[in-house]
Design a protein around this motif. Structure first.
Motif, PDB file in Angstrom:
ATOM      1  N   VAL A   1     -31.281 -14.978  95.305  1.00 14.31           N
ATOM      2  CA  VAL A   1     -30.790 -14.613  96.492  1.00 14.31           C
ATOM      3  C   VAL A   1     -29.273 -14.013  96.236  1.00 14.31           C
ATOM      4  O   VAL A   1     -28.547 -14.579  95.396  1.00 14.31           O
ATOM      5  CB  VAL A   1     -30.572 -15.490  97.836  1.00 14.31           C
ATOM      6  N   VAL A   2     -29.239 -12.624  96.830  1.00 13.49           N
ATOM      7  CA  VAL A   2     -27.926 -12.050  96.385  1.00 13.49           C
ATOM      8  C   VAL A   2     -27.157 -11.826  97.657  1.00 13.49           C
ATOM      9  O   VAL A   2     -25.937 -12.136  97.740  1.00 13.49           O
ATOM     10  CB  VAL A   2     -28.284 -10.527  95.809  1.00 13.49           C
ATOM     11  N   PHE A   3     -27.687 -11.593  98.832  1.00 13.41           N
ATOM     12  CA  PHE A   3     -26.964 -11.302 100.195  1.00 13.41           C
ATOM     13  C   PHE A   3     -27.481 -12.406 101.069  1.00 13.41           C
ATOM     14  O   PHE A   3     -28.438 -12.903 101.026  1.00 13.41           O
ATOM     15  CB  PHE A   3     -27.566 -10.042 100.716  1.00 13.41           C
ATOM     16  N   GLU A   4     -26.563 -12.735 102.054  1.00 15.36           N
ATOM     17  CA  GLU A   4     -26.699 -13.625 102.917  1.00 15.36           C
ATOM     18  C   GLU A   4     -27.612 -13.132 103.971  1.00 15.36           C
ATOM     19  O   GLU A   4     -28.467 -14.228 104.584  1.00 15.36           O
ATOM     20  CB  GLU A   4     -25.371 -14.150 103.563  1.00 15.36           C
TER      21      GLU A   4
ATOM     22  N   TYR B   1     -29.733 -16.115 105.587  1.00 14.85           N
ATOM     23  CA  TYR B   1     -30.576 -16.664 104.850  1.00 14.85           C
ATOM     24  C   TYR B   1     -30.666 -18.157 104.940  1.00 14.85           C
ATOM     25  O   TYR B   1     -31.787 -18.842 104.639  1.00 14.85           O
ATOM     26  CB  TYR B   1     -30.409 -16.167 103.312  1.00 14.85           C
TER      27      TYR B   1
ATOM     28  N   PHE C   1     -32.765  -5.413  98.417  1.00 15.59           N
ATOM     29  CA  PHE C   1     -31.901  -5.196  97.274  1.00 15.59           C
ATOM     30  C   PHE C   1     -32.589  -4.848  96.004  1.00 15.59           C
ATOM     31  O   PHE C   1     -32.248  -3.796  95.176  1.00 15.59           O
ATOM     32  CB  PHE C   1     -31.183  -6.722  96.998  1.00 15.59           C
TER      33      PHE C   1
ATOM     34  N   ASP D   1     -31.167  -8.618 101.721  1.00 13.71           N
ATOM     35  CA  ASP D   1     -31.617  -9.309 100.342  1.00 13.71           C
ATOM     36  C   ASP D   1     -33.067  -8.892 100.005  1.00 13.71           C
ATOM     37  O   ASP D   1     -33.291  -8.712  98.991  1.00 13.71           O
ATOM     38  CB  ASP D   1     -31.551 -10.914 100.716  1.00 13.71           C
TER      39      ASP D   1
END
Length: 432
Positions: free
Chosen positions: A90-93, A134, A101, A98
């Motif tokens: 996971v990169v983005f909340e 997320y 991405f 995400d």
């Protein structure tokens, strides 16, 4: 002609005596199963280029040798990986950000990305979740979000490590069918690491990791645990071990409890009682609030309305859905000792308590001095249970204790639960 997949007598340093051999063609749909701790996740990391291939033996994937640093990097770009813990990548909340991405990093045009997002979020039942944080998703929803993000990129090779271990049987079967159908259409090569019958029976060929080697198997002859699942959409609480007549002050009670996330009310006016000596199972469809209810019972969340009552001087032990969320130390024995020591027990006495409880739950002694993150998910769950039991709690709460485990580990946890109930403990599990 060099085979698309060629692994010959590969020795994995993490698995003593291992010698892995496997041959396959482009477009093959390959399953790999085996007991917890047998090395499946480690092999998945070698195949996908996440780990550099060992020096002993030979590995060629898509014409690349991942022992070569340059080829390892190329292989990583060819592979789409879904990790056993879906939060790993996971990169983005925000869920929607995400999911896109990886596709954005590949330079896919924005209009095509928008179409893909609509397609995959609809297919994997995430249409109403793209604006959510997320961390508010259930474990099953997080798995589907991870799968959606990888499928967005249309990678040449897919490596899926227990991708649907938190889904119900019918949902797992349906999602896997869709992935396989798409892979055949695109001639993708698929490696699926799983213990779920409904997944393995759909694959072209299945190998079992056994004593450090891969052995082709007929899954009809394998032993499986019948998983408890439900098709009900609503949340349900079932007492499946009864402690009999007990004092009214010995349990946990929920009175008109309500809770939600953001603008969504997830649980409304919940009433329940959990008695000593009994075991309870919380079930329901993905996203219905099972984990949230368990966290309310355990005091990790506070209700918007209503109250949670617990008897005086009662202790609660909590086993998280992802075991590492509950770890506070890096080494197995140190982590289990932490609880007793935090209550003023001497280091020597805490060590004795930790060793006794590790032995009780079945964590092998050779693992006690190992880093927790080197353990398999099944081994981590047993350590997590040991940590919860170290302070002799009256109530033990376990979130998805069977997800991703082999049949032996599942049966072992069931025996632990039966034994704890016989001692007068109360066990509450989230399942399905």
């Amino acid at each position: 002609m060099i085979p698309y997949i060629k692994i010959n007598k590969l020795h994995m340093d993490e698995i003593p005596g291992s010698e892995i051999s496997l041959t396959g063609s482009k477009g093959d749909i390959i399953g790999i199963t085996g007991l917890n701790g047998s090395g499946k996740t480690i092999l998945a990391k070698y195949i996908s280029g996440i780990k550099r291939a060992p020096e002993i033996g030979k590995m060629i994937i898509a014409g690349l040798d991942p022992y070569s640093i340059l080829d390892q990097d190329k292989l990583r770009r060819k592979c789409g990986v879904v990790y056993q813990d879906p939060r790993t990548a996971v990169v983005f909340e925000q869920v929607g950000k995400d999911i896109v991405f990886g596709a954005e990093n590949q330079g896919i045009e924005s209009e095509k990305i928008k179409k893909k997002v609509r397609f995959f979020t609809n297919r994997y039942d995430l249409k109403k979740k793209t604006k959510k944080n997320y961390n508010t998703l259930s474990g099953s929803e997080q798995q589907r979000a991870a799968v959606s993000a990888i499928l967005m990129m249309n990678s040449e090779i897919l490596v899926l490590d227990e991708p649907f271990s938190m889904q119900g049987i019918q949902a797992s079967k349906r999602y896997m069918e869709m992935i396989i159908k798409s892979a055949r259409k695109r001639n993708q090569t698929l490696f699926v690491f799983s213990k779920q019958r409904e997944i393995l029976e759909q694959l072209d060929i299945v190998y079992e990791m056994r004593n450090g080697s891969l052995v082709e198997i007929d899954i009809d002859g394998m032993q499986y645990r019948d998983r408890h699942t439900t098709d009900e959409t609503g949340l349900r609480i079932e007492r499946y071990i009864s402690g009999g007549d007990l004092k009214s002050g010995s349990g946990i009670s929920l009175h008109n409890v309500s809770f939600g996330y953001d603008d969504t009310l997830l649980l409304y006016d919940q009433n329940a009682r959990f008695e000593a000596g009994s075991a309870y199972r919380i079930t329901g469809a993905p996203g219905c609030g099972k984990t949230t209810l368990l966290q309310l019972i355990g005091g990790l969340l506070k209700p918007y309305e209503g109250e949670v009552f617990i008897g005086d001087d009662k202790k609660i032990g909590y086993v998280f859905q992802y075991p590492e969320d509950g770890f506070v130390e890096s080494i197995v024995l140190d982590d289990v000792m932490f609880g007793p020591m935090s209550e003023g027990i001497s280091k020597r006495e805490a060590r004795g308590m930790a060793e006794a409880v590790l032995e009780f739950v079945g964590v092998r002694e050779e693992l006690w001095g190992k880093p927790l993150l080197e353990l398999s998910i099944g081994e981590q769950k047993l350590v997590s249970i040991a940590g919860a039991l170290a302070l002799s709690p009256d109530f033990i709460l376990m979130d998805e204790p069977y997800a991703g485990l082999d049949v032996n580990s599942c049966e072992h946890i069931e025996s632990i639960i039966n034994g704890l109930c016989a001692e007068g403990k109360c066990i509450i599990t989230v399942e399905g």
